[in-house]
Design a protein around this motif. Structure first.
Motif, PDB file in Angstrom:
ATOM      1  N   ASP A   1      -6.103  -5.102   2.590  1.00 44.24           N
ATOM      2  CA  ASP A   1      -7.446  -6.033   2.872  1.00 44.24           C
ATOM      3  C   ASP A   1      -7.886  -6.313   1.333  1.00 44.24           C
ATOM      4  OD1 ASP A   1      -7.376  -5.952   5.451  1.00 44.24           O
ATOM      5  OD2 ASP A   1      -8.779  -4.469   5.588  1.00 44.24           O
ATOM      6  N   THR A   2      -8.003  -5.254   0.612  1.00 44.25           N
ATOM      7  CA  THR A   2      -8.518  -5.410  -0.935  1.00 44.25           C
ATOM      8  C   THR A   2      -7.311  -6.688  -1.725  1.00 44.25           C
ATOM      9  OG1 THR A   2      -9.113  -3.202  -0.861  1.00 44.25           O
ATOM     10  CG2 THR A   2      -9.146  -4.299  -2.762  1.00 44.25           C
TER      11      THR A   2
ATOM     12  N   THR B   1      -7.745   4.600   3.446  1.00 47.60           N
ATOM     13  CA  THR B   1      -7.670   3.909   2.089  1.00 47.60           C
ATOM     14  C   THR B   1      -6.117   2.989   2.474  1.00 47.60           C
ATOM     15  OG1 THR B   1      -8.278   5.932   1.158  1.00 47.60           O
ATOM     16  CG2 THR B   1      -7.065   4.556  -0.178  1.00 47.60           C
TER      17      THR B   1
ATOM     18  N   SER C   1      -7.099  -0.054   4.081  1.00 52.06           N
ATOM     19  CA  SER C   1      -7.921  -0.856   3.361  1.00 52.06           C
ATOM     20  C   SER C   1      -7.390  -1.520   1.789  1.00 52.06           C
ATOM     21  CB  SER C   1      -9.355   0.003   2.814  1.00 52.06           C
ATOM     22  OG  SER C   1      -8.980   0.696   1.885  1.00 52.06           O
ATOM     23  N   ILE C   2      -6.176  -1.054   1.518  1.00 54.13           N
ATOM     24  CA  ILE C   2      -5.615  -1.433   0.348  1.00 54.13           C
ATOM     25  C   ILE C   2      -5.065  -3.008   0.775  1.00 54.13           C
ATOM     26  CG2 ILE C   2      -3.633  -1.487  -1.029  1.00 54.13           C
ATOM     27  CD1 ILE C   2      -3.947   1.580  -1.034  1.00 54.13           C
TER      28      ILE C   2
ATOM     29  N   ASP D   1      -7.683  -9.997  -0.570  1.00 52.98           N
ATOM     30  CA  ASP D   1      -8.901 -10.622  -1.015  1.00 52.98           C
ATOM     31  C   ASP D   1      -8.886 -10.966  -2.811  1.00 52.98           C
ATOM     32  OD1 ASP D   1     -11.324 -10.835   0.460  1.00 52.98           O
ATOM     33  OD2 ASP D   1     -12.301  -9.645  -1.424  1.00 52.98           O
ATOM     34  N   ILE D   2      -8.323  -9.989  -3.189  1.00 51.50           N
ATOM     35  CA  ILE D   2      -8.015 -10.445  -4.945  1.00 51.50           C
ATOM     36  C   ILE D   2      -7.128 -11.476  -5.184  1.00 51.50           C
ATOM     37  CG2 ILE D   2      -6.745  -9.530  -7.030  1.00 51.50           C
ATOM     38  CD1 ILE D   2      -7.734  -6.671  -6.248  1.00 51.50           C
TER      39      ILE D   2
ATOM     40  N   LEU E   1      -4.644  -4.754 -10.716  1.00 47.62           N
ATOM     41  CA  LEU E   1      -5.224  -3.433  -9.982  1.00 47.62           C
ATOM     42  C   LEU E   1      -5.472  -2.474 -11.018  1.00 47.62           C
ATOM     43  CD1 LEU E   1      -2.775  -3.224  -7.023  1.00 47.62           C
ATOM     44  CD2 LEU E   1      -5.057  -4.057  -7.160  1.00 47.62           C
TER      45      LEU E   1
ATOM     46  N   THR F   1     -10.705  -1.168  -8.434  1.00 50.92           N
ATOM     47  CA  THR F   1     -10.366  -1.175  -6.978  1.00 50.92           C
ATOM     48  C   THR F   1     -10.201   0.181  -6.434  1.00 50.92           C
ATOM     49  OG1 THR F   1      -8.170  -1.601  -7.051  1.00 50.92           O
ATOM     50  CG2 THR F   1      -9.345  -3.542  -7.036  1.00 50.92           C
ATOM     51  N   PRO F   2     -10.089   0.468  -5.044  1.00 50.23           N
ATOM     52  CA  PRO F   2      -9.848   1.692  -4.615  1.00 50.23           C
ATOM     53  C   PRO F   2      -8.322   2.230  -5.177  1.00 50.23           C
ATOM     54  CG  PRO F   2      -9.999   0.427  -2.819  1.00 50.23           C
ATOM     55  CD  PRO F   2     -10.471  -0.577  -3.882  1.00 50.23           C
TER      56      PRO F   2
ATOM     57  N   SER G   1       0.748  -1.273  -0.009  1.00 54.82           N
ATOM     58  CA  SER G   1      -0.169   0.111  -0.220  1.00 54.82           C
ATOM     59  C   SER G   1       0.925   1.045   0.056  1.00 54.82           C
ATOM     60  CB  SER G   1      -0.922   0.038   1.300  1.00 54.82           C
ATOM     61  OG  SER G   1      -0.352  -0.562   2.433  1.00 54.82           O
TER      62      SER G   1
END
Ligand SMILES: Nc1ncnc2c1ncn2[C@@H]1O[C@H](COP(=O)(O)OP(=O)(O)OP(=O)(O)O)[C@@H](O)[C@H]1O
Length: 573
Positions: free
Chosen positions: A448-449, A442, A445-446, A452-453, A313, A318-319, A279
């Motif tokens: 976690d994103t 942000t 959370s990156i 997940d991916i 990404l 995604t964010p 991140s």
């Protein structure tokens, strides 16, 4: 007077009428024009500091050790005096002679570089520099290229060779024409010479030097050793050569192992827990000033994984998505693909190159703003070359080094011991600039994103596991001095190894990853065996078929063979 002679004299008159930054250096007029004019060659207004020091030093005939910062123009510092010598001497233009290439006079210069990519780049500069001199032929000899083609070129004769150690040794052994042509050898250049003396090359270099001394007169040639990081080892290597040495050291470091870096380079480090590595890298790449960036990692598997992840990404909503083109470079890529990648990244206006240290030495990428060292470098020398890809020729550049808190922190001290000052990065400011509103959220959370991916995408998951595993192996390969800092034992005892998995977007533990990789390789082994068995059975059936139809005609047999794979049976026969 013939037309060509008249034209030649007129051009000469025109060039000599122009006073420029090269006039005082007394170099060949056509070389001077090539350096000055953008439409003909380079478009430079004068020599850089290192060129001003090296050009006359080469002309004085000495062996040279040159140390000058990254991006200071060392390539032309040696190429200009070499081409000048050839253009005024053996290949001097004769307007009365037929304009046919006269290549037969021998090979006068051999330039050795440690990597394929660097040899390609130096060759390009040499080609551009020799453009006005139709009879000075340069060629490059590099691994992965068609060696028969290279032999053909060598047979015709070449004045300047740009090469890598392995390929040069190959031709020294295999190509009689090269051996004969090297009797004329006048300049031997080792670019990035300290790298050429590293473990992997030392033996090859010795053999090259032994063979060259059998083929050419060592007293008639000059040897030039160049690097931004000339150290003591290089000095002792130089002392084994015949002749005296002159030093051109473009810094005030004397014989200390300390380095000068470009003043326009902003050097920062960030102590970042493994779970925040990706991140934070994305925050850096998303900063408005990071238009063109390079991210250094320690292994090929990590390059492959990061390339896949970043591409994923950038193509999914995604964010953390950002619209930059992703490039990748490592030593396992086929040569044409590598050359194409470097060329495309060099020409790109924006983008991110993920690379191993094949890109650390010598590569001159236009307008590179940011160097991220996502994995710490092997040593201080590698640090210098990695960061030196930016801030070249007084351009502004930024370099950020990622270190694991506590464990890797002493590397900052090691840099200071070599006179390299790095500032602590202001993380809060970076996150605010890159992620704007809710920047902390942000940033959190990156991860976690990404986890997940990666967890849902088999290709990414397998690639991440390989990347992690290769990282652990690479981490243990360091010099003794560096092992005190980059120490796997300390990582394990501080309980950080588990979090390293997260730095690759993995939720698994090291044990789970090892088990998954074992299962995968076990499955691959079984698949390979099954495929071999199938092939064996097919061959067996083929043979049987051959015996059965042996009584018929040859055409019968051929029909039988072709029909078999489709149905899996030989019913028709
Ligand atoms: N006289 C000059 N004027 C302006 N720019 C120059 C001049 N000579 C070279 N350059 C440019 O400077 C850049 C850096 O040159 P070069 O690649 O030779 O640096 P270097 O010292 O070999 O760096 P490194 O140590 O990283 O290999 C190149 O883009 C080159 O075109």
């Amino acid at each position: 007077m013939s037309d060509s002679k008249e034209k030649y004299l007129k051009s000469l008159e025109e060039i000599n009428a122009v006073q420029d930054g090269f006039t005082e250096w007394n170099i060949n007029p056509f070389l001077k024009r090539n350096l000055r004019c953008p439409d003909r060659g380079f478009g430079f207004s004068g020599f850089t500091d290192v060129q001003q020091a090296v050009v006359p030093a080469v002309a004085s005939g000495n062996n040279l050790i040159v140390r000058a910062e990254t991006g200071s123009g060392k390539t032309l510092a040696y190429l200009v005096p070499i081409v000048n010598y050839l253009a005024n001497g053996p290949f001097a233009y004769d307007p009365t002679a037929p304009t046919k290439k006269d290549r037969s006079q021998g090979t006068f210069a051999v330039i050795v570089a440690p990597t394929h990519d660097l040899a390609v780049q130096i060759h390009e500069v040499a080609e551009k520099l020799t453009k006005p001199f139709y009879n000075i032929v340069c060629t490059r000899l590099v691994g992965g290229a068609d060696s028969d083609n290279e032999k053909k070129r060598l047979r015709k004769g070449v004045g300047i060779i740009v090469t890598t150690p392995g390929r040069l040794l190959y031709h020294l052994k295999q190509t009689a024409n090269l051996r004969a042509n090297l009797a004329a050898l006048r300049f031997l250049v080792f670019d990035e010479s300290d790298r050429l003396l590293d473990m992997g090359f030392k033996q090859v270099m010795r053999e090259i030097l032994d063979r060259l001394s059998e083929l050419s007169d060592a007293t008639a040639r000059q040897t030039l050793l160049l690097s931004a990081t000339v150290g003591n080892e290089l000095e002792s290597f130089a002392s084994s050569f015949e002749g005296s040495w002159k030093h051109v050291l473009m810094d005030d470091k004397g014989d200390r192992e300390a380095y000068k870096l470009p003043e326009s380079l902003k050097q920062e480090y960030v102590l970042i827990p493994a779970r925040k590595k990706i991140s934070t890298m994305l925050a850096l790449l998303a900063a408005p000033s990071s238009v063109k960036s390079i991210v250094f990692v320690s292994t090929i598997d990590i390059v492959t994984y990061m390339e896949k992840l970043l591409n994923h990404l950038t193509t999914t909503a995604t964010p953390v998505a950002r619209p930059a083109e992703i490039f990748a470079l490592h030593g396992n890529m086929p040569s044409p693909e590598r050359a194409d990648m470097v060329m495309r990244f060099s020409k790109a206006e924006r983008g991110v190159l993920i690379a191993t240290d094949v890109a650390a030495r010598g590569l001159d990428i236009q307008h590179l703003d940011l160097v991220v060292q996502l994995d710490a470098p092997a040593d201080v020398t590698t640090y210098v070359h990695r960061v030196g890809r930016t801030a070249r020729q007084h351009a502004v550049g930024r370099a950020v080094l990622f270190l694991l808190p506590e464990v890797e922190e002493p590397f900052v001290g090691a840099l200071q011991d070599s006179d390299i000052e790095v500032q602590k990065l202001n993380l809060e400011r970076l996150l605010k600039t890159s992620f704007k509103k809710d920047h902390r959220e942000t940033w959190y959370s990156i991860q976690d994103t990404i986890e997940d991916i990666v967890g849902k995408n088999t290709e990414l998951l397998e690639s991440a596991r390989l990347a992690y595993s290769s990282w652990t192996k690479a981490y243990t390969v360091r010099t003794r001095a560096m092992r005190k800092i980059f120490n796997m034992h300390s990582i394990k005892t501080s309980g950080k190894l588990g979090t390293m998995c997260a730095s690759f977007g993995l939720k698994e533990s090291p044990t789970e990853i090892a088990a998954a990789l074992r299962m995968k390789s076990e499955k691959e082994r079984r698949d390979r065996e099954a495929a071999a068995k199938r092939e064996h059975m097919q061959k067996h059936r083929k043979n049987k078929l051959g015996t059965k139809v042996g009584k018929g005609t040859r055409d019968d047999r051929r029909i039988g063979m072709e029909s078999r794979p489709r149905g899996g049976k030989v019913k028709r026969l």
